[in-house]
Design an enzyme around this catalytic site. Structure first.
Site, PDB file in Angstrom:
ATOM      1  N   SER A   1       0.806  -0.967   0.011  1.00  0.00           N
ATOM      2  CA  SER A   1       0.080  -0.111   0.150  1.00  0.00           C
ATOM      3  C   SER A   1       0.996   1.365  -0.306  1.00  0.00           C
ATOM      4  CB  SER A   1      -0.987   0.265   1.290  1.00  0.00           C
ATOM      5  OG  SER A   1      -1.721   1.451   1.693  1.00  0.00           O
TER       6      SER A   1
ATOM      7  N   TYR B   1      -1.071  -0.313  10.655  1.00  0.00           N
ATOM      8  CA  TYR B   1      -2.111  -1.472   9.419  1.00  0.00           C
ATOM      9  C   TYR B   1      -0.516  -1.095   8.151  1.00  0.00           C
ATOM     10  CZ  TYR B   1      -3.504  -2.273   4.509  1.00  0.00           C
ATOM     11  OH  TYR B   1      -3.342  -1.798   3.409  1.00  0.00           O
TER      12      TYR B   1
ATOM     13  N   LYS C   1       2.334  -3.434   6.666  1.00  0.00           N
ATOM     14  CA  LYS C   1       2.582  -3.763   5.352  1.00  0.00           C
ATOM     15  C   LYS C   1       4.159  -3.962   4.893  1.00  0.00           C
ATOM     16  CE  LYS C   1      -1.240  -4.689   3.355  1.00  0.00           C
ATOM     17  NZ  LYS C   1      -1.745  -5.971   2.849  1.00  0.00           N
TER      18      LYS C   1
HETATM   19  P1  NAD Z   1     -10.744  -7.388   0.888  1.00  0.00           P
HETATM   20  O1  NAD Z   1     -10.581  -7.491   2.760  1.00  0.00           O
HETATM   21  O2  NAD Z   1     -11.935  -7.303   0.693  1.00  0.00           O
HETATM   22  O3  NAD Z   1      -9.787  -8.588   0.890  1.00  0.00           O
HETATM   23  C1  NAD Z   1      -8.911  -9.218   2.128  1.00  0.00           C
HETATM   24  C2  NAD Z   1      -9.298 -10.629   1.266  1.00  0.00           C
HETATM   25  O4  NAD Z   1      -8.602 -11.806   3.181  1.00  0.00           O
HETATM   26  C3  NAD Z   1     -10.440 -10.798   2.248  1.00  0.00           C
HETATM   27  O5  NAD Z   1     -11.590 -11.997   1.369  1.00  0.00           O
HETATM   28  C4  NAD Z   1     -10.369 -11.501   3.518  1.00  0.00           C
HETATM   29  O6  NAD Z   1     -11.501 -12.458   3.447  1.00  0.00           O
HETATM   30  C5  NAD Z   1      -9.766 -12.633   3.094  1.00  0.00           C
HETATM   31  N1  NAD Z   1      -8.750 -12.784   4.685  1.00  0.00           N
HETATM   32  C6  NAD Z   1      -8.239 -11.879   5.911  1.00  0.00           C
HETATM   33  N2  NAD Z   1      -7.676 -12.360   6.905  1.00  0.00           N
HETATM   34  C7  NAD Z   1      -7.677 -13.126   6.261  1.00  0.00           C
HETATM   35  C8  NAD Z   1      -6.655 -14.377   7.242  1.00  0.00           C
HETATM   36  N3  NAD Z   1      -6.325 -14.392   7.778  1.00  0.00           N
HETATM   37  N4  NAD Z   1      -7.048 -15.634   6.492  1.00  0.00           N
HETATM   38  C9  NAD Z   1      -7.266 -15.675   5.062  1.00  0.00           C
HETATM   39  N5  NAD Z   1      -7.918 -14.821   4.499  1.00  0.00           N
HETATM   40  C10 NAD Z   1      -8.314 -13.758   5.197  1.00  0.00           C
HETATM   41  O7  NAD Z   1      -9.517  -6.438   1.187  1.00  0.00           O
HETATM   42  P2  NAD Z   1      -8.994  -5.446  -0.368  1.00  0.00           P
HETATM   43  O8  NAD Z   1      -9.565  -4.536  -0.318  1.00  0.00           O
HETATM   44  O9  NAD Z   1      -9.769  -6.607  -1.285  1.00  0.00           O
HETATM   45  O10 NAD Z   1      -7.972  -5.940  -0.304  1.00  0.00           O
HETATM   46  C11 NAD Z   1      -6.470  -7.149  -0.833  1.00  0.00           C
HETATM   47  C12 NAD Z   1      -5.555  -6.395   0.223  1.00  0.00           C
HETATM   48  O11 NAD Z   1      -5.048  -5.411  -0.960  1.00  0.00           O
HETATM   49  C13 NAD Z   1      -5.373  -6.039   1.302  1.00  0.00           C
HETATM   50  O12 NAD Z   1      -4.098  -7.146   2.031  1.00  0.00           O
HETATM   51  C14 NAD Z   1      -5.415  -4.672   1.361  1.00  0.00           C
HETATM   52  O13 NAD Z   1      -4.572  -4.464   2.938  1.00  0.00           O
HETATM   53  C15 NAD Z   1      -4.386  -4.467   0.299  1.00  0.00           C
HETATM   54  N6  NAD Z   1      -4.737  -2.664  -0.230  1.00  0.00           N
HETATM   55  C16 NAD Z   1      -6.052  -2.717   0.400  1.00  0.00           C
HETATM   56  C17 NAD Z   1      -5.692  -1.614  -0.456  1.00  0.00           C
HETATM   57  C18 NAD Z   1      -7.664  -1.059  -1.085  1.00  0.00           C
HETATM   58  O14 NAD Z   1      -7.758   0.453  -0.286  1.00  0.00           O
HETATM   59  N7  NAD Z   1      -8.878  -1.687  -0.693  1.00  0.00           N
HETATM   60  C19 NAD Z   1      -5.215  -0.196  -0.718  1.00  0.00           C
HETATM   61  C20 NAD Z   1      -3.478  -0.771  -0.134  1.00  0.00           C
HETATM   62  C21 NAD Z   1      -3.583  -2.005   0.056  1.00  0.00           C
END
Ligand code: NAD
Ligand code: UDP
Length: 338
Positions: A124, A148, A152
């Site tokens: 991120s 958070y 990362k």
């Molecule tokens: P999201 O919460 O929709 O998806 C994350 C997925 O991981 C979910 O399906 C959840 O059920 C699963 N998960 C969570 N904990 C888990 C565990 N302990 N074991 C197995 N599965 C688990 O989030 P997203 O927006 O799709 O983000 C995906 C990744 O991208 C994350 O790592 C997030 O930190 C990163 N990210 C997201 C954003 C954003 O704004 N959406 C920005 C930068 C980085």
């Protein structure tokens, strides 16, 4: 290619699954559905007319992870699974470190057991912290300002050390800016479980009548109109960046951090105006105090992504708003309606 996708049922994961399956890859999703719904996977199957393996388990469960990886024997891993709410990470930091850092360490150990040497990781832009200059390039100091962001940054370091120590390993750390929007079909999209923390899902819920009005967190920033400026990236463009990163990882060794954004800042007021045009109705807003920890502006330098991945964003803010609105208006309660 066989791709193991942790967190594949989530917002960014589900859009990436569509791109992977449409490109003919074989996929295994590993997700505990902590923040997602199996309905998203059913819809991915419908959209692509392709099937995938699904393992319902936790990245903190070392044995389950090792079993799943050795059984599937992937060529590459895309690691989305994690917790992502900045505010919550202040309240339950250990859960964030266990899931995001220990989960990543478990995954790398399981990859070693399965002899898999390629990983694309969801990082991120929050790892940069306060901007010392803009746009953020990948050389900008890493100084996250919340738990958070620190998880990362730590996971990035762990992956970098693993890549250095593992002959022929290839790791791509994708530093996402602000992912928004939805698939153009309106069948999958972002489905926050509680009150949305992020701007676009909040605006979408106001537009669909689930919330009365948007609070704009500060209109006295040093930006064009005083409201915060961010680099919004369409989730379908982001999904394409993962495919480009997987291709890159097949021809490169080592570890590279790469920004994924458009390079353009959009203010809160500009995004609200674009959403009003997309949904054809006014969005009620009020000006509220600044949100603690927010920065005025954040946007990406995109040349490294262009150079290494041969990827750049193709969709603009009007596409982001139109696709978000289609998803939200056809699924006002998200996947819960199914
Ligand atoms: P999201 O919460 O929709 O998806 C994350 C997925 O991981 C979910 O399906 C959840 O059920 C699963 N998960 C969570 N904990 C888990 C565990 N302990 N074991 C197995 N599965 C688990 O989030 P997203 O927006 O799709 O983000 C995906 C990744 O991208 C994350 O790592 C997030 O930190 C990163 N990210 C997201 C954003 C954003 O704004 N959406 C920005 C930068 C980085
Ligand atoms: N924002 C806002 N109201 C909200 C949510 C966000 O005014 O209800 C603003 C926030 O202050 C920032 C921008 O919208 O300027 C993007 O916020 P978001 O939380 O989506 O992303 P981040 O700040 O993590 O980049």
């Amino acid at each position: 290619m066989k791709v193991f996708v942790t967190g594949g049922a989530g917002y960014i994961g589900s859009h990436t699954l569509v791109a992977l399956l449409a490109a003919g890859h074989e996929v295994c999703v590993y997700d505990n559905f902590d923040n997602s719904s199996p309905v998203a996977l059913a819809r991915v199957r419908q959209l692509t007319n392709r099937d995938m393996a699904v393992v319902e388990a936790d990245v903190r469960d070392n044995d389950a992870l090792t079993r799943a990886l050795t059984d599937f024997a992937p060529d590459a891993v895309v690691h989305f699974a994690g917790l992502k709410a900045v505010g919550e990470s202040n309240d339950i930091p250990l859960r964030y470190y266990q899931t995001n850092v220990t989960g990543t360490m478990n995954l790398l150990a399981a990859m070693d057991a399965a002899r898999c040497k390629r990983i694309v990781f969801s990082s991120s832009a929050t790892v940069y912290g306060e901007a010392q200059y803009l746009p953020f390039d990948e050389e900008h100091p890493i100084a996250p300002t919340n738990p958070y962001g620190r998880t990362k940054a730590m996971a990035e370091s762990v992956i970098g050390d693993w890549a250095s120590a593992t002959p022929d390993a290839s790791a791509v750390l994708l530093r996402y800016f602000n992912p928004v929007g939805a698939h153009e079909s309106g069948r999958i999209g972002e489905d926050p479980q509680d009150i949305p923390n992020n701007l676009m899902p909040f605006v979408a819920q106001v537009a669909v009548g689930r919330r009365a009005k948007l609070s704009i967190f500060g209109d006295d920033y040093d930006t064009r109109d005083g409201t915060g400026e961010r680099d919004y990236i369409h989730v379908v463009d982001l999904a394409a960046a993962h495919l480009a990163a997987l291709e890159y990882s097949a021809r490169a060794v080592g570890c590279e951090a790469i920004n994924v954004g458009t390079g353009q800042g959009i203010t809160v007021k500009e995004l609200v105006a674009a959403y009003e045009a997309a949904c054809g109705q006014p969005i009620a807003v009020e000006i509220a105090p600044r949100r603690p920890g927010d920065v005025a502006s954040s946007y990406a330098a995109t040349t490294k992504a262009e150079r290494l991945l041969n990827w750049c964003a193709a969709l603009d803010v009007d596409d982001m708003c139109a696709n978000s609105w289609l998803w939200q208006s056809e699924n006002p309660m998200g996947f819960e309606g199914d």
